[in-house]
Design an enzyme around this catalytic site. Structure first.
Site, PDB file in Angstrom:
ATOM      1  N   GLU A  25       0.808   3.877   1.905  1.00 40.90           N
ATOM      2  CA  GLU A  25       1.277   4.259   3.242  1.00 40.90           C
ATOM      3  C   GLU A  25       2.484   3.416   3.646  1.00 40.90           C
ATOM      4  OE1 GLU A  25      -3.340   4.185   3.519  1.00 40.90           O
ATOM      5  OE2 GLU A  25      -1.776   3.226   2.332  1.00 40.90           O
ATOM      6  N   HIS A  49       0.835  -1.195   0.000  1.00 34.73           N
ATOM      7  CA  HIS A  49       0.000   0.000   0.000  1.00 34.73           C
ATOM      8  C   HIS A  49       0.875   1.252   0.000  1.00 34.73           C
ATOM      9  CE1 HIS A  49      -3.821  -2.098   1.742  1.00 34.73           C
ATOM     10  NE2 HIS A  49      -3.353  -2.685   0.644  1.00 34.73           N
ATOM     11  N   CYS A  60      -2.465  -0.737   7.488  1.00 33.26           N
ATOM     12  CA  CYS A  60      -1.724   0.520   7.369  1.00 33.26           C
ATOM     13  C   CYS A  60      -1.904   1.377   8.621  1.00 33.26           C
ATOM     14  CB  CYS A  60      -2.158   1.281   6.117  1.00 33.26           C
ATOM     15  SG  CYS A  60      -1.546   0.505   4.603  1.00 33.26           S
ATOM     16  N   CYS A  64      -6.339   1.478   5.582  1.00 35.75           N
ATOM     17  CA  CYS A  64      -6.938   0.220   6.029  1.00 35.75           C
ATOM     18  C   CYS A  64      -6.404  -0.128   7.423  1.00 35.75           C
ATOM     19  CB  CYS A  64      -6.593  -0.895   5.038  1.00 35.75           C
ATOM     20  SG  CYS A  64      -4.840  -1.356   5.047  1.00 35.75           S
TER      21      CYS A  64
END
Length: 167
Positions: free
Chosen positions: A74, A72, A103, A100
């Site tokens: 992040e 992801h 993260c 999410c």
């Protein structure tokens, strides 16, 4: 003649939107910018680990409805900061999609103290965890001209549940 300058939040969200253009995920393009004291610490976008094939080249690898080929945005921003020895303590992350659960946990442990996002992501556990931890999380204003990349079904195999049929 005077023009109105963007707020700092709008400025960094625009940069996150630009960073999302580097995404190699076919399902959703996400960009992230880690900032402290109005200075960019690191950026990240969702894509495959360094040196491995990208979804744009070989397709998504879908498990339980999620592409597991990519990191992801992040995560990539945090990893970029770590790789260069940059502390993220007290930072704000600007991200085009609300983080999410995974993260969120990483951002908490990296001591990121504020999250500003554009597109909501329906994850009640992530929201509850951020609230419990006292992390400020707010939706920012969509930058002019920004278009969300919505999720689309781009499975590579004939059957989502059959790992042998996926790239």
């Amino acid at each position: 003649m005077s023009r109105q300058r963007p707020t700092w939040d709008a400025y960094f969200l625009q940069i996150a939107a630009t960073v999302s253009g580097r995404s190699t995920c076919l399902r959703r393009a996400v960009g992230a910018v880690l900032v402290r004291d109005r200075r960019i610490l690191a950026t990240g976008y969702n894509g495959s680990p360094e040196g491995l094939p990208h979804c744009t080249d070989v397709g998504c690898l879908i498990v339980d409805g999620h592409c597991v080929r990519t990191l992801h945005a992040e995560q990539n921003a945090l990893l970029q900061a770590a790789a260069h020895g940059v502390s993220t303590e007290g930072a704000t992350i600007y991200v085009t999609s609300e983080p999410c659960l995974q993260c969120t946990k990483m951002l908490l442990n990296a001591r990121v103290r504020r999250i500003v996002y554009l597109d909501p992501y329906d994850d009640a556990l992530a929201r509850a965890l951020r609230q419990q931890a006292g992390i400020a999380c707010e939706r920012g204003e969509t930058p002019v001209g920004f278009r969300f990349e919505r999720e689309v079904d781009v499975r590579v195999g004939a059957d989502e549940g059959d790992p042998s049929s996926q790239a």
